[in-house]
Design an enzyme around this catalytic site. Structure first.
Site, PDB file in Angstrom:
ATOM      1  N   SER A 143       0.868  -1.189   0.000  1.00 39.49           N
ATOM      2  CA  SER A 143       0.000   0.000   0.000  1.00 39.49           C
ATOM      3  C   SER A 143       0.897   1.228   0.000  1.00 39.49           C
ATOM      4  O   SER A 143       2.084   1.135   0.341  1.00 39.49           O
ATOM      5  CB  SER A 143      -0.851  -0.021   1.271  1.00 39.49           C
ATOM      6  N   TYR A 156      -3.009  -0.406  10.150  1.00 36.67           N
ATOM      7  CA  TYR A 156      -2.884  -0.708   8.712  1.00 36.67           C
ATOM      8  C   TYR A 156      -1.533  -0.206   8.183  1.00 36.67           C
ATOM      9  O   TYR A 156      -0.828  -0.932   7.474  1.00 36.67           O
ATOM     10  CB  TYR A 156      -4.044  -0.052   7.965  1.00 36.67           C
TER      11      TYR A 156
HETATM   12  P1  NAD Z   1     -11.513  -6.148  -1.246  1.00 41.44           P
HETATM   13  O1  NAD Z   1     -12.137  -6.132   0.111  1.00 41.44           O
HETATM   14  O2  NAD Z   1     -12.329  -5.760  -2.430  1.00 41.44           O
HETATM   15  O3  NAD Z   1     -10.877  -7.573  -1.526  1.00 41.44           O
HETATM   16  C1  NAD Z   1     -10.138  -8.230  -0.561  1.00 41.44           C
HETATM   17  C2  NAD Z   1     -10.402  -9.717  -0.701  1.00 41.44           C
HETATM   18  O4  NAD Z   1      -9.594 -10.389   0.270  1.00 41.44           O
HETATM   19  C3  NAD Z   1     -11.865 -10.114  -0.427  1.00 41.44           C
HETATM   20  O5  NAD Z   1     -12.357 -10.945  -1.451  1.00 41.44           O
HETATM   21  C4  NAD Z   1     -11.794 -10.841   0.895  1.00 41.44           C
HETATM   22  O6  NAD Z   1     -12.763 -11.872   1.030  1.00 41.44           O
HETATM   23  C5  NAD Z   1     -10.381 -11.408   0.845  1.00 41.44           C
HETATM   24  N1  NAD Z   1      -9.866 -11.740   2.167  1.00 41.44           N
HETATM   25  C6  NAD Z   1      -9.983 -11.026   3.309  1.00 41.44           C
HETATM   26  N2  NAD Z   1      -9.421 -11.693   4.323  1.00 41.44           N
HETATM   27  C7  NAD Z   1      -8.952 -12.850   3.813  1.00 41.44           C
HETATM   28  C8  NAD Z   1      -8.280 -13.958   4.375  1.00 41.44           C
HETATM   29  N3  NAD Z   1      -7.991 -14.008   5.686  1.00 41.44           N
HETATM   30  N4  NAD Z   1      -7.919 -14.972   3.560  1.00 41.44           N
HETATM   31  C9  NAD Z   1      -8.234 -14.942   2.238  1.00 41.44           C
HETATM   32  N5  NAD Z   1      -8.878 -13.930   1.648  1.00 41.44           N
HETATM   33  C10 NAD Z   1      -9.234 -12.889   2.437  1.00 41.44           C
HETATM   34  O7  NAD Z   1     -10.227  -5.216  -1.103  1.00 41.44           O
HETATM   35  P2  NAD Z   1      -9.186  -4.601  -2.161  1.00 41.44           P
HETATM   36  O8  NAD Z   1      -9.311  -3.127  -2.082  1.00 41.44           O
HETATM   37  O9  NAD Z   1      -9.258  -5.294  -3.454  1.00 41.44           O
HETATM   38  O10 NAD Z   1      -7.835  -4.986  -1.403  1.00 41.44           O
HETATM   39  C11 NAD Z   1      -6.896  -5.880  -1.914  1.00 41.44           C
HETATM   40  C12 NAD Z   1      -5.543  -5.500  -1.357  1.00 41.44           C
HETATM   41  O11 NAD Z   1      -5.219  -4.167  -1.774  1.00 41.44           O
HETATM   42  C13 NAD Z   1      -5.459  -5.498   0.173  1.00 41.44           C
HETATM   43  O12 NAD Z   1      -4.241  -6.082   0.579  1.00 41.44           O
HETATM   44  C14 NAD Z   1      -5.456  -4.009   0.512  1.00 41.44           C
HETATM   45  O13 NAD Z   1      -4.807  -3.732   1.721  1.00 41.44           O
HETATM   46  C15 NAD Z   1      -4.735  -3.433  -0.693  1.00 41.44           C
HETATM   47  N6  NAD Z   1      -4.960  -2.013  -0.924  1.00 41.44           N
HETATM   48  C16 NAD Z   1      -6.176  -1.571  -1.364  1.00 41.44           C
HETATM   49  C17 NAD Z   1      -6.356  -0.203  -1.578  1.00 41.44           C
HETATM   50  C18 NAD Z   1      -7.656   0.344  -2.084  1.00 41.44           C
HETATM   51  O14 NAD Z   1      -7.806   1.580  -2.166  1.00 41.44           O
HETATM   52  N7  NAD Z   1      -8.597  -0.467  -2.474  1.00 41.44           N
HETATM   53  C19 NAD Z   1      -5.313   0.696  -1.335  1.00 41.44           C
HETATM   54  C20 NAD Z   1      -4.088   0.193  -0.880  1.00 41.44           C
HETATM   55  C21 NAD Z   1      -3.914  -1.159  -0.695  1.00 41.44           C
END
Ligand code: NAD
Length: 252
Positions: A143, A156
């Site tokens: 991130s 986080y």
């Molecule tokens: P999201 O919630 O849409 O998807 C996350 C997925 O991870 C979900 O399908 C959830 O069921 C799964 N998940 C959660 N806990 C789990 C576990 N213990 N085991 C297996 N699967 C699990 O979120 P996203 O925004 O697509 O996030 C994906 C990654 O991107 C994360 O690591 C998040 O920290 C990172 N991220 C996202 C953003 C953003 O703005 N969306 C910004 C920076 C970093």
């Protein structure tokens, strides 16, 4: 082709958001994708949709904090596709929207379990499989919180700093065995996680345009494209890096 054609690649958190975009993109580019998630219904549906289009994908229910399930996830990829060539360790959870002293121990521990211990367990079991295949590439989803503070997100921010460190350690230890390990560092990406963050911090949406050089948040597929490049041989001399995919957010 993109350089990942025929590669057997695991995508954790593959049922939603950035992981779902990655599963779609990797499969469309000829990879054989193992989608892993705790969200079984959505994951199975996605795998069905991809295979229905003639692409190669399977779904495995796996909680990345559960070592047995992580081991089974890696075994399922090797069983179905004969080998493991790469992994996008992307599953993660957001912050609780609190200042540090208001966080409970359980909240802090949960974020670390999923965002740090999860990728650790994934890499612990993926690396031997990649060694069996003669090398490969891992991309973790970090991130911008790996570089700077995210508002009301001490747990986080700390977890994503830790993941950048874990990425460097794995890259240093396994480079000589033909395994590259990198991370992407997204800022705002329009996923369900972001919508959840917005519920806790509604004012944040207004600041996105002002705080990103490109004046917008990212589409999940823009994150997936960066991950695909790092997974591919096009990035053959890149390892240990957390690549900011942030529209210029960390410039300010
Ligand atoms: P999201 O919630 O849409 O998807 C996350 C997925 O991870 C979900 O399908 C959830 O069921 C799964 N998940 C959660 N806990 C789990 C576990 N213990 N085991 C297996 N699967 C699990 O979120 P996203 O925004 O697509 O996030 C994906 C990654 O991107 C994360 O690591 C998040 O920290 C990172 N991220 C996202 C953003 C953003 O703005 N969306 C910004 C920076 C970093």
């Amino acid at each position: 082709m993109s350089g990942i054609s025929d590669r057997s690649i695991i995508v954790t958190g593959g049922a939603s958001g950035i992981g779902e975009a990655a599963a779609r993109l990797f499969a469309a580019n000829g990879a054989r994708v193992t989608i892993a998630d705790v969200s079984t219904g959505a994951g199975e549906e996605l795998a069905r949709e991809l295979t229905g289009k003639g692409l190669t994908a399977q779904f495995v229910t796996a909680d990345v904090t559960d070592e047995e399930q992580v081991a089974a996830m890696v075994a399922a990829a090797e069983e179905a596709y004969g080998r493991l060539d790469g992994a996008f360790n992307n599953a993660g959870v957001p912050n609780h929207g609190k200042d540090l002293a208001d966080l409970t121990r359980a909240e802090f521990d949960r974020v670390f379990a999923i965002n740090v211990t999860g990728p650790f367990l994934c890499m612990k079991h993926e690396i031997p499989a990649l060694l069996r295949a003669g090398g490969g590439s891992i991309v973790n989803t970090a991130s911008v919180g790996s570089f700077i503070y995210i508002p009301k997100a001490a747990e986080y921010t700390a977890s994503k700093h830790a993941l950048a460190g874990l990425t460097k350690a794995a890259a240093a230890e396994y480079g000589e065995h033909g395994i590259r390990v990198n991370a992407i560092g997204p800022s705002t990406s329009k996923t369900p996680m972001y919508m959840e963050y917005l519920k806790l911090n509604p004012a944040y949406e207004e600041t996105v345009a002002a705080t990103h050089a490109l004046r917008r948040g990212s589409e999940p597929v823009e994150q997936a494209e960066a991950a695909m490049w790092l997974l591919s041989d096009a990035a053959s001399y890149v390892t240990g890096v957390t690549l900011a995919v942030d529209g210029g957010y960390t410039l300010y």
